[in-house]
Scaffold this active site. Structure first.
Site, short mmCIF file in Angstrom:
data_model
loop_
_atom_site.label_atom_id
_atom_site.label_comp_id
_atom_site.label_asym_id
_atom_site.label_seq_id
_atom_site.Cartn_x
_atom_site.Cartn_y
_atom_site.Cartn_z
N ARG A 1 -3.80 -9.35 -10.18
CA ARG A 1 -4.28 -10.69 -10.53
C ARG A 1 -5.57 -10.54 -11.33
O ARG A 1 -6.08 -9.44 -11.49
CB ARG A 1 -4.58 -11.48 -9.26
CG ARG A 1 -5.55 -10.72 -8.37
CD ARG A 1 -6.10 -11.54 -7.25
NE ARG A 1 -6.79 -10.71 -6.28
CZ ARG A 1 -8.06 -10.34 -6.36
NH1 ARG A 1 -8.80 -10.72 -7.39
NH2 ARG A 1 -8.61 -9.58 -5.44
N GLU B 1 -7.45 6.29 7.34
CA GLU B 1 -7.52 6.85 6.00
C GLU B 1 -8.75 7.73 5.89
O GLU B 1 -9.77 7.45 6.52
CB GLU B 1 -7.61 5.69 5.00
CG GLU B 1 -7.42 6.08 3.56
CD GLU B 1 -7.48 4.83 2.67
OE1 GLU B 1 -6.43 4.42 2.16
OE2 GLU B 1 -8.59 4.29 2.50
N LYS C 1 0.81 -1.20 0.00
CA LYS C 1 0.00 0.00 0.00
C LYS C 1 0.85 1.26 0.00
O LYS C 1 0.60 2.20 -0.75
CB LYS C 1 -0.86 -0.02 1.25
CG LYS C 1 -2.27 0.44 0.98
CD LYS C 1 -3.12 0.31 2.21
CE LYS C 1 -4.19 1.36 2.16
NZ LYS C 1 -5.39 1.02 1.47
#
Lengths: 160, 500
Positions: free
Chosen positions: B290, B193, B110
């Protein structure tokens, strides 16, 4: 969507009453029902062995039998899947296996409906449990203890 | 020469990848854990090998060597985002159907991903790390309220809380820390956040060849979630379409996603995820290195087989498409059917699928590994089927999905099918007036409607059950007559009477 009555009885819903069932053809039926709000409904269904085809889609007869936990009166219906409150006995019972993480009320504490009384852990998630009525805590399970379905989380004396 | 692809996944995605391999003329090979050996995906391979577990890198690589595999495709979940596994695969001279371990590490972290994004001029949400409730509070004061607290190891809706006041931040810190400990064995790091209210979740699909070319396949919107897990996704995004007149959001999002991919010489398929506020301002949240569960909606509207492109790149071929080949055609919406009970807090359900009927018809795609007699093992992902409807317009896609979900039947295990049916009937769904928390906010009325419908059907079925069902069973033997009646029966009339 008719939302009348929602929340009034803690989310409890009556099953509509079947007034008439008319056979239209081979395995095809027309039903007339009346809902708890007096709304009249007419719809057709077709039965195909263990499958019932309806205007809402296909249902399997077993889908309809799946135990719909009868919503008991709980403080907030958001947690009705976790606990149920038996008004007559004044006990708050666990519906699933859970562990008490924290209690914020102790026996003798006065409570208002909706006050947080404890935090529990189930399926690795934490959830708050709230008071189902105004009243007093008589007994509350200690933090760290595990409960099985049906075990008592707290005894509460409700003011009437 | 046919290439051999070892698929290090199970369930619907293993079958999906196996199809792509076969269509290329390659040979798919599957793996299985002992308790999963009867599952349908095992039979999707030309061969299948036992492994110690789906997350045991060594036994999977062992199987790949025995199988003489040229490529490993990790599907999603399990080891798909594990750079160490990718590294080991490549060290054994086997192709990896994913980005390089280096870009997986960079984008999967992150911290690193956000600093890279900031360097490229991509907006991110301000955040900081906290190790104590007090630190979390200081941090939130700096960022401004509301904030969201997340455990670095979080996933599956656990270990994250929104806080609107300093007191809530301290409380939430303790809860998130405890949930992370319970769920992941360690509290890890907790991030504070900035929280965007009424956010839309919009993501861009990218494809790279690992040599500097990165293409985008436009965006998907995945705003319909429960417990922060997606249940309905669509491509393109209705929000982007709506706001496009006043703000060129699509251009902005795809530009950011491609820039990020180009900065790391991205290979294979990836997803750049954003939250977008009500004004249409996007913030990067993370990059998934992915294939994603919802890749199918993008395939439906672009016509690109994303899995095939992954396999080609992994085997050392270039991408077989250019950016100008990729256009949006129509609209696609996916509904994920999970074995879980929305009436009881989305608890995972167990059981054996006793009856299973998939929807059919033009524009309907079902990605599933389900079959009658298959047990649902709560140890694994409880996804039963993904129903994707494609239409010329969004309205057409919705009405195809609505009827497809009505045609679907799953018995023996409780699923969220009724919830999905009710959601696609809501006016706010038709208007795309939703955000990532709407299912939780409206769960009450959605459950009320599920119960209302079941109640109606139940009271009819209870009467029919005694009167007719026994009779209906007698009629099954060879009776396949189409009923002809004039009653305006709403169900598709091509259905046979009697089931054989």
């Amino acid at each position: 969507m008719d939302m009348g009555g929602l929340g009034r009885r803690g989310g409890e819903q009556d099953t509509p009453r079947l007034l008439r069932l008319r056979k239209l053809g081979e395995r095809l039926y027309e039903a007339e029902l009346v809902t708890e709000h007096g709304e009249r409904l007419r719809l057709q269904v077709r039965i195909d062995n263990d499958v019932i085809e309806t205007p809402f889609g296909r249902y399997h007869l077993s889908n309809l039998d799946i135990s719909e936990h009868k919503p008991a009166q709980t403080s907030s219906s958001g947690e009705s899947w976790l606990v149920e409150f038996d008004e007559h006995e004044g006990v708050l019972r666990a519906k699933l296996s859970m562990k008490i993480v924290e209690t914020v009320k102790k026996p003798g504490d006065k409570i208002k409906k909706g006050d947080k009384i404890a935090t529990i852990e189930t399926m690795k998630m934490l959830n708050d449990i709230h008071a189902p009525c105004d009243g007093e805590i008589v007994e509350i399970t200690q933090p760290g203890q595990g409960l099985s379905p049906g075990n008592i989380l707290a005894r509460i004396k409700c003011e009437t | 020469m046919p290439r051999r692809v070892l698929i290090a996944a199970r369930g619907e995605i293993a079958i999906r990848v196996a199809r792509a391999a076969r269509e290329l003329g390659w040979e798919p090979i599957t793996i299985y854990e002992d308790e999963d050996k009867l599952s349908p995906h095992v039979r999707a391979g030309v061969e299948s090998f036992p492994v110690k577990s789906y997350t045991d890198a060594y036994s999977i690589i062992d199987a790949a060597i025995k199988a003489d595999a040229d490529v490993i495709h990790p599907g999603y979940g399990f080891l798909s985002e594990n750079p160490d596994f990718a590294e080991k695969v490549l060290d054994h001279g086997i192709g990896w159907a994913g980005p390089s371990p280096k870009s997986m590490k960079l984008l999967g972290d992150k911290n690193a991903a956000k600093s890279l994004a900031e360097k490229l001029g991509i907006p991110t949400l301000s955040w900081c790390e906290a190790r104590s409730p007090e630190e979390a509070r200081r941090c939130a004061d700096k960022i401004g309220y509301p904030v969201i607290l997340k455990a670095s190891l979080a996933g599956g809706g656990r270990g994250s809380r929104v806080a609107y006041t300093p007191e809530e931040v301290e409380q939430s810190f303790k809860i998130v820390e405890m949930e992370a400990k319970l769920g992941f064995g360690s509290p890890g790091v907790i991030f504070v956040e900035k929280f965007i209210k009424n956010a839309r979740h919009i993501e861009v699909q990218i494809l790279g060849d690992g040599a500097g070319t990165v293409l985008h396949l436009f965006e998907r919107e995945c705003s319909l979630q429960r417990r922060r897990q997606k249940i309905i996704e669509e491509a393109p995004s209705p929000f982007v379409e709506r706001i496009e007149r006043t703000r060129r959001l699509r251009e902005e999002l795809t530009k950011y996603a491609v820039a990020l991919g180009e900065a790391v010489d991205y290979a294979s398929a990836g997803t750049v995820e954003f939250v977008v506020d009500q004004q249409g301002k996007p913030y990067l949240i993370e990059v998934n290195t992915r294939l994603q569960v919802e890749h199918g909606v993008t395939e439906e509207v672009t016509g690109v087989d994303i899995v095939k492109q992954q396999l080609l790149v992994a085997a050392g071929y270039p991408l077989s498409i250019n950016q100008h080949d990729i256009r949006l055609h129509g609209w696609a919406i996916e509904a994920r059917i999970y074995a879980e009970d929305p009436i009881n807090g989305f608890r995972a359900s167990e059981g054996i699928i006793r009856r299973y009927i998939e929807p059919r018809g033009p524009g309907i795609r079902v990605d599933s590994a389900a079959e009658e007699g298959m047990p649902i093992n709560p140890k694994y992902d409880t996804l039963v089927a993904k129903v994707i409807a494609r239409g010329f317009s969004r309205n057409e896609a919705i009405s195809k999905l609505r009827w497809a979900l009505r045609e679907t039947l799953i018995a023996g295990v409780e699923t969220n099918l009724d919830l999905l049916r009710v959601i696609v009937d809501q006016p706010w769904f038709a208007d795309a007036e939703y955000d990532t928390r709407i299912v939780e906010r409206r769960l009450h009325e959605l459950v009320y409607e599920i119960r209302r419908r079941r109640g109606i059907i139940k009271s009819i079925a209870a009467k029919l059950n005694t009167d007719i069902v026994t009779n209906a069973y007698e009629l099954t033997n060879g009776s396949a007559a189409v009923m002809n009646h004039g009653y305006g029966w709403p169900w598709p009339p091509w259905r046979r009477a009697g089931y054989t």
